[in-house]
Design a protein around this motif. Structure first.
Motif, short mmCIF file in Angstrom:
data_model
loop_
_atom_site.label_atom_id
_atom_site.label_comp_id
_atom_site.label_asym_id
_atom_site.label_seq_id
_atom_site.Cartn_x
_atom_site.Cartn_y
_atom_site.Cartn_z
N UNK A 57 -14.04 -83.26 22.29
CA UNK A 57 -13.58 -83.74 20.99
C UNK A 57 -13.51 -85.25 20.92
N UNK A 58 -13.37 -85.89 22.08
CA UNK A 58 -13.29 -87.35 22.13
C UNK A 58 -14.64 -88.01 22.36
N UNK A 59 -15.66 -87.20 22.62
CA UNK A 59 -17.01 -87.74 22.87
C UNK A 59 -17.97 -87.40 21.74
N UNK A 60 -17.49 -86.66 20.75
CA UNK A 60 -18.32 -86.26 19.61
C UNK A 60 -17.54 -86.51 18.32
N UNK A 61 -18.25 -86.45 17.20
CA UNK A 61 -17.61 -86.71 15.92
C UNK A 61 -17.86 -85.64 14.87
N UNK A 62 -18.94 -84.90 15.02
CA UNK A 62 -19.34 -83.99 13.95
C UNK A 62 -19.48 -82.54 14.38
N UNK A 63 -20.04 -82.29 15.54
CA UNK A 63 -20.38 -80.93 15.96
C UNK A 63 -19.12 -80.08 16.10
N UNK A 64 -19.16 -78.85 15.58
CA UNK A 64 -18.03 -77.94 15.72
C UNK A 64 -17.96 -77.41 17.15
N UNK A 65 -16.75 -77.11 17.61
CA UNK A 65 -16.50 -76.75 19.00
C UNK A 65 -15.90 -75.35 19.06
N UNK A 66 -16.59 -74.41 19.73
CA UNK A 66 -16.13 -73.04 19.75
C UNK A 66 -16.02 -72.45 21.15
N UNK A 67 -15.28 -71.35 21.26
CA UNK A 67 -15.20 -70.58 22.50
C UNK A 67 -15.76 -69.19 22.25
N UNK A 68 -16.64 -68.73 23.12
CA UNK A 68 -17.29 -67.44 22.92
C UNK A 68 -17.37 -66.67 24.25
N UNK A 69 -16.30 -65.99 24.59
CA UNK A 69 -15.01 -65.91 23.93
C UNK A 69 -13.93 -66.07 24.99
N UNK A 70 -12.67 -66.31 24.52
CA UNK A 70 -11.52 -66.33 25.41
C UNK A 70 -11.00 -64.91 25.56
N UNK A 71 -11.02 -64.34 26.78
CA UNK A 71 -10.45 -63.00 26.98
C UNK A 71 -8.93 -63.09 27.02
N UNK A 72 -8.26 -62.54 26.01
CA UNK A 72 -6.82 -62.75 25.87
C UNK A 72 -5.99 -62.06 26.94
N UNK A 73 -6.59 -61.17 27.70
CA UNK A 73 -5.86 -60.55 28.79
C UNK A 73 -5.38 -61.54 29.83
N UNK A 74 -6.00 -62.71 29.87
CA UNK A 74 -5.61 -63.76 30.81
C UNK A 74 -4.63 -64.75 30.21
N UNK A 75 -4.29 -64.60 28.94
CA UNK A 75 -3.58 -65.65 28.22
C UNK A 75 -2.21 -65.22 27.70
N UNK A 76 -1.32 -66.20 27.61
CA UNK A 76 -0.07 -66.04 26.87
C UNK A 76 -0.33 -66.53 25.45
#
Length: 328
Positions: A57-76
């Motif tokens: 996000x600090x090295x770009x200005x326009x391109x959208x940034x996505x995750x494909x995908x975050x497995x929520x079983x590992x996450x709070x």
């Protein structure tokens, strides 16, 4: 056209995150609309895509940034909601979080490290996504609010990014998950690995997921869908590169012919060759004709020079043939 997900390094000693950042920067220079980062735990890949995208996000200005995908079983969900909102604000509202549910891969082997005290009680169902969505949307996370001495407390996750909820995606591989994502008002990432439920034709399966999703989404036909495929244009590839790409696709072809395993999983065929030929095959794909966005995934094992050639051919050869042009 979505910018493909950056590749993972094949060695534990290589600079995976740094190379991914370079590819994201190249994607922006080439005018791709978005970039998507894969998520891998206990593998030689990117285990923390949100950290990588914070740097991006600090090295770009326009391109959208996505995750494909975050497995929520590992996450709070609460902690993840905080991280997502933080990166969304850092990026100026460019984050597109994609998530999925289910037990973590090899859960029996990792549960003692991941959830040593609560392994039996963890809920890996859609409830985990709903918790995340509620928190991202600003629903209360606590009943404490206001001042306590010198400290200020908020009932909802901070920071709060108002537009983030509309950019939440669900990675679906079955009819039921596509329907559920539509009912929740999420966006849909159609997987390159799907369950053979109504057909054994991959494109037809993806099409059924897209139509089911939109039939149950409040926005109907306007609901956002991104189609996931592995595509390797070879227009400017060297003979050595071309042979490597063709061998890669050839080795993976047998698994695309019929459902695999007890779950009857179907894999998308890899498309490798000149852009004109790839475009013909894409335009013959019934699911491709149904969507306005597509995410081309990069294989794991290629070199930085390979990725640069593939991305450049996508932007300058394949995209224009398909009617896409750089946004900048």
């Amino acid at each position: 056209m979505h910018r493909p997900a950056p590749p993972h390094a094949s060695s534990a000693t290589e600079g995976r995150g740094h190379r991914s950042l370079q590819l994201i920067e190249l994607g922006e220079q080439l005018g791709f609309d978005s970039t998507w980062v894969r998520h891998r735990h206990l593998q030689y890949g990117i285990s923390s895509p949100i950290a990588v995208l914070a740097a991006a996000s600090q090295r770009t200005r326009h391109i959208e940034l996505g995750t494909a995908v975050i497995p929520l079983g590992w996450e709070n969900p609460l902690r993840l909601a905080e991280d997502l909102a933080t990166v969304d604000i850092l990026s100026g509202g460019r984050l597109n979080p994609g998530v999925s549910v289910g037990p973590p891969m090899h859960y029996d082997r990792v549960r003692r490290s991941l959830y040593p005290d609560t392994a039996e009680a963890e809920d890996f169902s859609y409830t985990r996504v709903r918790r995340l969505l509620d928190l991202v949307r600003g629903e209360p996370a606590s009943d404490v609010e206001g001042s306590e001495g010198f400290e200020q407390f908020s009932r909802r996750v901070q920071p709060h990014s108002p537009g983030l909820a509309a950019r939440m995606w669900y990675g679906a591989g079955s009819l039921s998950s596509a329907r559920w994502a539509g009912e929740q008002g999420m966006n849909l990432l159609t997987s390159s690995v799907v369950k053979a439920e109504e057909s054994t034709d991959f494109a037809e399966i993806q099409l059924s997921h897209i139509r089911t999703f939109r039939a149950h989404h409040p926005d109907g036909e306007r609901a956002r869908v991104s189609q996931g495929l592995v595509v390797i244009p070879t227009d400017t590839a060297t003979p050595t590169q071309r042979a490597r790409y063709e061998e890669y696709a050839h080795q993976r072809t047998p698994r695309t012919a019929s459902p695999q395993g007890p779950a009857r999983m179907m894999f998308a065929p890899d498309l490798a060759g000149p852009s004109e030929l790839i475009a013909e095959r894409l335009l013959d794909n019934v699911a491709f004709r149904e969507v306005d966005e597509v995410a081309f995934a990069l294989p794991f094992t290629f070199t930085p020079a390979d990725y640069a050639q593939i991305l450049t051919d996508m932007a300058t050869r394949l995209g224009p043939v398909l009617g896409w042009h750089p946004s900048r």
